[in-house]
Design a protein around this motif. Structure first.
Motif, PDB file in Angstrom:
ATOM      1  N   MET A 293       0.795  -1.198  -0.008  1.00 54.02           N
ATOM      2  CA  MET A 293      -0.050   0.113  -0.047  1.00 54.02           C
ATOM      3  C   MET A 293       0.978   1.258  -0.111  1.00 54.02           C
ATOM      4  SD  MET A 293      -3.176   1.204   2.762  1.00 54.02           S
ATOM      5  CE  MET A 293      -3.973  -0.243   2.087  1.00 54.02           C
ATOM      6  N   LEU A 294       0.408   2.194  -0.680  1.00 55.65           N
ATOM      7  CA  LEU A 294       1.250   3.377  -0.876  1.00 55.65           C
ATOM      8  C   LEU A 294       1.052   4.230   0.383  1.00 55.65           C
ATOM      9  CD1 LEU A 294       0.232   4.679  -4.442  1.00 55.65           C
ATOM     10  CD2 LEU A 294       2.465   3.490  -3.650  1.00 55.65           C
ATOM     11  N   SER A 295       2.074   5.003   0.917  1.00 52.02           N
ATOM     12  CA  SER A 295       2.113   5.958   1.926  1.00 52.02           C
ATOM     13  C   SER A 295       1.062   6.919   2.009  1.00 52.02           C
ATOM     14  CB  SER A 295       3.531   6.528   2.204  1.00 52.02           C
ATOM     15  OG  SER A 295       3.924   7.576   1.087  1.00 52.02           O
ATOM     16  N   GLU A 296       0.466   7.281   3.081  1.00 49.74           N
ATOM     17  CA  GLU A 296      -0.591   8.128   3.153  1.00 49.74           C
ATOM     18  C   GLU A 296      -0.211   9.335   2.501  1.00 49.74           C
ATOM     19  OE1 GLU A 296      -3.716   8.593   6.697  1.00 49.74           O
ATOM     20  OE2 GLU A 296      -1.893   9.733   7.155  1.00 49.74           O
ATOM     21  N   LEU A 297      -1.315   9.965   1.869  1.00 50.62           N
ATOM     22  CA  LEU A 297      -1.255  11.123   1.399  1.00 50.62           C
ATOM     23  C   LEU A 297      -1.462  12.352   2.396  1.00 50.62           C
ATOM     24  CD1 LEU A 297      -0.886  13.316  -0.956  1.00 50.62           C
ATOM     25  CD2 LEU A 297      -3.347  12.698  -1.711  1.00 50.62           C
ATOM     26  N   THR A 298      -0.746  13.340   2.376  1.00 54.64           N
ATOM     27  CA  THR A 298      -0.913  14.466   3.309  1.00 54.64           C
ATOM     28  C   THR A 298      -0.330  15.615   2.710  1.00 54.64           C
ATOM     29  OG1 THR A 298       1.290  14.516   4.272  1.00 54.64           O
ATOM     30  CG2 THR A 298      -0.357  13.340   5.346  1.00 54.64           C
ATOM     31  N   ILE A 299      -1.184  16.748   2.746  1.00 51.83           N
ATOM     32  CA  ILE A 299      -0.907  18.133   2.316  1.00 51.83           C
ATOM     33  C   ILE A 299      -0.952  19.223   3.348  1.00 51.83           C
ATOM     34  CG2 ILE A 299      -1.655  19.925   0.729  1.00 51.83           C
ATOM     35  CD1 ILE A 299      -3.256  17.726  -0.765  1.00 51.83           C
ATOM     36  N   GLU A 300       0.377  19.848   3.552  1.00 49.31           N
ATOM     37  CA  GLU A 300       0.431  20.415   4.510  1.00 49.31           C
ATOM     38  C   GLU A 300       0.104  22.033   4.366  1.00 49.31           C
ATOM     39  OE1 GLU A 300       2.022  20.249   7.859  1.00 49.31           O
ATOM     40  OE2 GLU A 300       2.276  18.102   7.450  1.00 49.31           O
ATOM     41  N   CYS A 301      -0.734  22.655   5.154  1.00 48.93           N
ATOM     42  CA  CYS A 301      -1.014  24.184   5.028  1.00 48.93           C
ATOM     43  C   CYS A 301      -0.689  24.762   6.384  1.00 48.93           C
ATOM     44  CB  CYS A 301      -2.502  24.163   4.929  1.00 48.93           C
ATOM     45  SG  CYS A 301      -3.214  23.038   3.599  1.00 48.93           S
ATOM     46  N   GLN A 302      -1.134  25.978   6.554  1.00 53.98           N
ATOM     47  CA  GLN A 302      -0.323  26.739   7.764  1.00 53.98           C
ATOM     48  C   GLN A 302      -1.084  26.216   8.959  1.00 53.98           C
ATOM     49  OE1 GLN A 302      -1.391  30.949   7.097  1.00 53.98           O
ATOM     50  NE2 GLN A 302      -0.428  31.538   9.424  1.00 53.98           N
TER      51      GLN A 302
ATOM     52  N   GLU B  30     -11.028   4.200  -2.771  1.00 53.11           N
ATOM     53  CA  GLU B  30     -10.634   4.967  -3.951  1.00 53.11           C
ATOM     54  C   GLU B  30      -9.657   5.960  -3.968  1.00 53.11           C
ATOM     55  OE1 GLU B  30     -13.304   7.198  -7.619  1.00 53.11           O
ATOM     56  OE2 GLU B  30     -14.377   6.862  -5.704  1.00 53.11           O
ATOM     57  N   ASN B  31      -9.408   6.386  -2.527  1.00 51.28           N
ATOM     58  CA  ASN B  31      -8.228   7.123  -2.486  1.00 51.28           C
ATOM     59  C   ASN B  31      -6.883   6.648  -2.979  1.00 51.28           C
ATOM     60  OD1 ASN B  31      -9.282   9.587  -1.523  1.00 51.28           O
ATOM     61  ND2 ASN B  31      -8.946   9.117   0.686  1.00 51.28           N
ATOM     62  N   GLN B  32      -6.861   5.200  -2.588  1.00 48.26           N
ATOM     63  CA  GLN B  32      -5.630   4.283  -2.915  1.00 48.26           C
ATOM     64  C   GLN B  32      -5.427   4.227  -4.463  1.00 48.26           C
ATOM     65  OE1 GLN B  32      -3.107   3.046  -0.852  1.00 48.26           O
ATOM     66  NE2 GLN B  32      -4.447   4.052   0.941  1.00 48.26           N
ATOM     67  N   LYS B  33      -6.531   4.047  -5.107  1.00 45.12           N
ATOM     68  CA  LYS B  33      -6.701   4.149  -6.444  1.00 45.12           C
ATOM     69  C   LYS B  33      -6.070   5.446  -7.328  1.00 45.12           C
ATOM     70  CE  LYS B  33     -10.190   0.572  -6.947  1.00 45.12           C
ATOM     71  NZ  LYS B  33     -11.683   0.555  -7.352  1.00 45.12           N
ATOM     72  N   PHE B  34      -6.594   6.637  -6.374  1.00 45.79           N
ATOM     73  CA  PHE B  34      -6.166   7.993  -6.943  1.00 45.79           C
ATOM     74  C   PHE B  34      -4.685   8.072  -6.869  1.00 45.79           C
ATOM     75  CE2 PHE B  34      -5.472  12.423  -6.522  1.00 45.79           C
ATOM     76  CZ  PHE B  34      -6.248  12.915  -7.317  1.00 45.79           C
ATOM     77  N   LYS B  35      -4.069   7.686  -5.555  1.00 40.77           N
ATOM     78  CA  LYS B  35      -2.599   7.706  -5.412  1.00 40.77           C
ATOM     79  C   LYS B  35      -1.767   6.958  -6.460  1.00 40.77           C
ATOM     80  CE  LYS B  35      -2.451   6.623  -1.084  1.00 40.77           C
ATOM     81  NZ  LYS B  35      -1.983   6.200  -0.014  1.00 40.77           N
ATOM     82  N   GLN B  36      -2.366   5.738  -6.688  1.00 43.53           N
ATOM     83  CA  GLN B  36      -1.601   4.932  -7.723  1.00 43.53           C
ATOM     84  C   GLN B  36      -1.743   5.573  -9.062  1.00 43.53           C
ATOM     85  OE1 GLN B  36      -4.103   1.305  -7.381  1.00 43.53           O
ATOM     86  NE2 GLN B  36      -2.960   0.667  -5.500  1.00 43.53           N
TER      87      GLN B  36
END
Length: 198
Positions: free
Chosen positions: A1-10, A59-65
């Motif tokens: 499984m791909l690592s968890e997607l995170t997006i840093e904001c302020q 679906e998040n996993q498919k998106f990352k793939q």
């Protein structure tokens, strides 16, 4: 499984939905201040648990793939939690997916936040974050956003994120302000901001 997607904001960060988000997600979607503008989101706990486990997280996993394979995300959805940095609390969501009622290419940004965390700029940060991610890491060239005419807070978020007003659009007998933002203009804004003196 791909690592968890995170997006840093302020003040917040975005991350993928987790199974343990169920209770908080359910609580927020049943706040009258939320389902007034997002009526379809106040589902039963059983439905919410099923969607989370069987559709949204996979679906998040498919998106990352798809991103890893070159960025052609097609019609895949991305569903991210808005997490408050100081407390690590789930306070809302910011998602992207296809909305058939919109003109092609009909990918939109959608979001919701707990009544306890409104008017602090968190949703604006989240929309900026996911928009920048999509334009940088995927083949998305144009994004849509809509807000009910009477939803002043949501319209304000979209405008602050430099989406351009297009027109009023009617969906299921409700009137929405319709906005768009293009990758080309977004990158131009970023480049211009980067050239300003600090």
């Amino acid at each position: 499984m791909l690592s968890e997607l995170t997006i840093e904001c302020q003040d917040i960060y975005l991350r993928e939905y987790r199974l343990e988000d169920l209770d908080k997600l359910q609580e927020i979607t049943w706040q009258p201040e939320v389902y007034e503008f997002l009526p379809g989101w106040n589902a039963s706990a059983e439905d919410r648990a099923h969607w989370l486990a069987e559709y949204e997280i996979p679906e998040n996993q498919k998106f990352k793939q798809a991103v890893k394979a070159g960025g052609d995300i097609g019609s895949l959805y991305l569903r991210l939690a808005i997490i408050h940095k100081e407390t690590d609390e789930f306070i809302g969501w910011c998602c992207s997916g296809i909305k058939e009622e919109l003109p092609a290419p009909n990918r939109e940004i959608m979001y919701g936040i707990s009544k306890n965390f409104r008017n602090r700029g968190y949703t604006t940060q989240a929309v900026h974050g996911i928009t920048q991610y999509l334009f940088t890491h995927t083949n998305v060239e144009l994004l849509h956003a809509i807000a009910l005419l009477e939803n002043a807070a949501s319209n304000k978020v979209i405008q602050k994120c430099n989406f351009n007003y297009v027109d009023i659009i009617e969906i299921d007998d409700e009137q929405y302000n319709h906005y768009q933002k293009s990758k080309e203009i977004a990158q131009g804004i970023t480049a211009h901001a980067g050239s300003l003196p600090s």
